[in-house]
Design an enzyme around this catalytic site. Structure first.
Site, PDB file in Angstrom:
ATOM      1  N   ILE A   9       0.838  -1.197   0.000  1.00 24.23           N
ATOM      2  CA  ILE A   9       0.000   0.000   0.000  1.00 24.23           C
ATOM      3  C   ILE A   9       0.879   1.255   0.000  1.00 24.23           C
ATOM      4  CG2 ILE A   9      -0.191   0.431   2.487  1.00 24.23           C
ATOM      5  CD1 ILE A   9      -3.168   0.356   0.059  1.00 24.23           C
ATOM      6  N   SER A  10       2.157   1.080   0.287  1.00 21.97           N
ATOM      7  CA  SER A  10       3.086   2.208   0.429  1.00 21.97           C
ATOM      8  C   SER A  10       3.875   2.447  -0.856  1.00 21.97           C
ATOM      9  CB  SER A  10       4.067   1.923   1.578  1.00 21.97           C
ATOM     10  OG  SER A  10       5.215   2.749   1.490  1.00 21.97           O
TER      11      SER A  10
END
Length: 221
Positions: free
Chosen positions: A13-14
């Site tokens: 997600i990063s």
């Protein structure tokens, strides 16, 4: 001369994790390091450390938008971001994806690198969902997993063994001092050295006695 163990704790997600991931993938063939991928859960780290997503601050979100675009170009990683992506992140849980990646790490680690990369590509280049089972299976196929293996691994993500492994890895990152991702831990001279973010890799090289050759070193060799 023994190789320096470098652990990369990351969550797909990063976007900054993707930048760090790709650069370390390049440098593992140049530096005298043993690179180890450590899939963890960013949401758990944020909750347990009391950290907040930087994009929750309007002025910082404005800066991050420019920063990620600049870094994507500099590191030659196809991150595509717009102002709408911050809300997309807030609406998306990466828990199922990180459990799937963890299950692969436990069973077929040779797929760990390409699978992680495909999750980033789907979410950050193609702006597609990574939270639903059918989307996870699509990512797995793109990474070269067979339909049979993909389905088997998908069934594993609800098992206590996989859940515990992801939780333990996340806890381990925090024991090293991680409060966000990516968290890079270099084991050098008998002690762990924590580096936060994808813009500390030059400093990492300096600490472990390796030369920084830029973000795309293969082009310079």
């Amino acid at each position: 001369m023994s190789r320096t163990v470098v652990e990369l704790f990351y969550d797909v997600i990063s976007p900054y994790s993707w930048l760090g991931f790709e650069v370390l993938c390049r440098y593992q063939h140049i530096w005298n390091i043993d690179l180890r991928f450590r899939p963890a859960f960013l949401g758990g780290i944020m909750q347990q450390t009391g950290n907040k997503p930087p994009a929750m601050l309007p002025k910082r979100a404005e800066y991050l938008l420019k920063d990620i675009k600049r870094m994507a170009k500099y590191y030659q990683v196809p991150v595509k971001i717009s102002g709408d992506d911050f809300q997309r992140i807030f609406r998306t849980s990466s828990l199922a994806a990180m459990r799937f990646i963890t299950a692969i790490d436990m069973t077929k680690p040779e797929y760990l690198e390409p699978l992680s990369r495909e999750f980033w590509i789907r979410f950050w280049s193609q702006h597609e969902d990574i939270s639903q089972p059918e989307n996870i299976l699509t990512v797995a196929r793109q990474a070269g997993l067979s339909s049979e293996l993909s389905q088997k691994v998908l069934e594993m993500i609800s098992s206590p063994t996989v859940k515990d492994r992801l939780r333990e890895t996340t806890d381990e990152a925090m024991k090293y001092g991680a409060f966000g991702m990516p968290a890079v831990v270099a084991h050098y001279n008998g002690e762990p050295h924590l580096f936060f973010g994808s813009d500390r890799l030059e400093l990492l090289g300096s600490v472990i006695g390796e030369k920084w050759l830029g973000p795309a070193p293969s082009a310079k060799l």
